[in-house]
Design an enzyme around this catalytic site. Structure first.
Site, mmCIF file in Angstrom:
data_model
loop_
_atom_site.group_PDB
_atom_site.id
_atom_site.type_symbol
_atom_site.label_atom_id
_atom_site.label_comp_id
_atom_site.label_asym_id
_atom_site.label_seq_id
_atom_site.Cartn_x
_atom_site.Cartn_y
_atom_site.Cartn_z
ATOM 1 C CG ASP A 134 -17.985 32.792 -62.322
ATOM 2 O OD1 ASP A 134 -17.160 33.724 -62.362
ATOM 3 O OD2 ASP A 134 -18.061 31.917 -63.199
ATOM 4 C CG ASP A 166 -13.149 35.594 -61.363
ATOM 5 O OD1 ASP A 166 -12.499 34.547 -61.198
ATOM 6 O OD2 ASP A 166 -13.586 35.952 -62.461
ATOM 7 C CD GLU A 167 -14.621 30.720 -61.505
ATOM 8 O OE1 GLU A 167 -14.735 29.529 -61.150
ATOM 9 O OE2 GLU A 167 -14.351 31.056 -62.667
#
Length: 416
Positions: free
Chosen positions: A13, A108-109
């Site tokens: 993350d 973004d994960e």
């Protein structure tokens, strides 16, 4: 239901991704408070803030006019979605040199699955993932890594020591550190669910932990409550694959576009982008919906039913009819804050039965329009710009019509 006894998932993350991406791409911004905005306007809100800005009390969603008073030194940067997508792809490649990425959860994960031998060195692998990102991408773009027996617990672990954290929630230690978390920090507990929990006397994680699966199902009103219980208690929860239900786009209108004509011009562009995505995925739509909202988020909604349709001219004609209805039904000079268009009730193109009367002039025209729509898609994708379109094409302030990054959607190159 299987209950793992090891750390089967590694969750990555990134910290303040859009703002950190700008600091990575523009070294002059490093160490400075940065806010990312969707369009260059004093009337918009921040979609991301750097950790330096967070330290000054600036939060995502704050309006530009307010944060300028709070922090005159805040650097505002207009979002560059195509650069963030390119960076995302480089990150996936970098992580892949350590572990295969099992699933991309958002821009973004991402999550990786660990084999039994890898689970014995899970923390070391987490450090290697962080190190390879620093080496291959750059040290200014940091991530937090979480390890857990399932994806939910690994995601929660990644959030626990942000920024730049590394946390493992081992199944033998549960509930352990979970009991110190506010309920709002648990994915799946939204405002509505939190209110129901409060009414049921569940005010903290200890009370939530004591609930039984069927109680969670009853409180949620669906199987999602039971799935959340299983995830929190360390069971391996595999979610069923979701079926595509719609293609759509929405946009908050610039201040000088907040009339019916501006909403229509914007909706045409959004619909063309949604239709392009639908064709690439191999679907046709049997319904087109239009939603116009005002300052209080109330709105006007209508939809038109269709025969399975996927060509631009037919869909744009349907949109024009919906706006004709809006013009007749809405009070004059109504102010529209946002516009949304949705293609739904989908059917796969391969499942559309051949028309027995396909030799008619109407059917032949429909096939020509479908062919021309595909031709326009290929031309526009090849040149990475809109060269061919039907009717007027207006550039929407802020750009990125149909190509903005959403939480669960990363645009394809053809979207830009």
């Amino acid at each position: 239901m299987r209950k793992p006894d090891g750390l089967e998932r590694l969750y990555v993350d990134f910290d303040s991704f859009f703002a950190s991406a700008e600091q990575h791409l523009q070294p002059r911004l490093r160490g400075r408070p940065v806010g990312v905005i969707p369009i260059d306007s004093e009337h918009t809100g921040l979609i991301a803030v750097s950790r330096e800005a967070k330290a000054l009390g600036i939060k995502r969603g704050a309006f530009v006019r307010d944060v300028r008073r709070l922090c005159p030194d805040l650097v505002l940067v207009t979002a560059r979605h195509e650069r963030y997508v390119d960076l995302h792809r480089n990150i996936i490649a970098a992580i892949g040199t350590v572990l295969p990425v099992k699933a991309v959860c958002s821009i973004d994960e991402m999550v990786c699955a660990l084999t039994p031998s890898e689970q014995r060195n899970a923390l070391a692998l987490g450090r290697r993932v962080k190190a390879v990102i620093a080496a291959e991408i750059g040290p200014s773009l940091t991530c937090s890594v979480g390890l857990g027996p399932n994806e939910l617990l690994a995601k929660i672990a990644a959030e626990m020591e942000k920024p730049d954290g590394l946390v493992a929630l081992h199944p033998k230690d549960l509930p352990g550190r979970l009991l110190s978390l506010p309920l709002a920090d648990i994915p799946g507990i939204a405002k509505g669910n939190a209110a129901r929990l409060t009414r049921a006397g569940v005010g903290d994680m200890a009370a939530l932990w004591r609930l039984q699966p069927k109680e969670m199902r009853r409180l949620w009103g669906s199987v999602e409550g039971e799935r959340l219980w299983m995830g929190l208690h360390g069971y391996a929860v595999e979610r069923p694959e979701t079926q595509r239900r719609m293609f759509g786009h929405g946009r908050v209108l610039p201040s000088d576009w907040r009339h019916l004509g501006g909403a229509y011009a914007c909706a045409r562009v959004l619909l063309a982008k949604a239709a392009n995505r639908m064709r690439r995925a191999g679907f046709a739509a049997r319904a087109l919906a239009l939603w116009l909202t005002d300052r209080k988020s109330a709105g006007w909604y209508a939809e038109e039913r269709l025969q399975p349709t996927w060509d631009d001219p037919s869909l744009l004609a349907s949109l024009a009819r919906l706006f004709d209805h809006a013009e007749r039904e809405l009070p004059p000079r109504t102010t529209h804050r946002s516009v949304h268009v949705t293609l739904h009730d989908l059917v796969r193109l391969k499942d559309i039965e051949e028309d027995l009367f396909g030799h008619t002039a109407e059917a032949q025209l429909k096939r020509r329009l479908e062919y021309l729509s595909l031709l326009a898609d290929r031309m526009n994708a090849g040149y990475r710009r809109t060269l061919l379109h039907w009717g007027p094409w207006t550039t929407i302030p802020g750009g990125y019509a149909g190509a903005k990054i959403a939480f669960n959607r990363i645009p394809d190159a053809e979207d830009f």
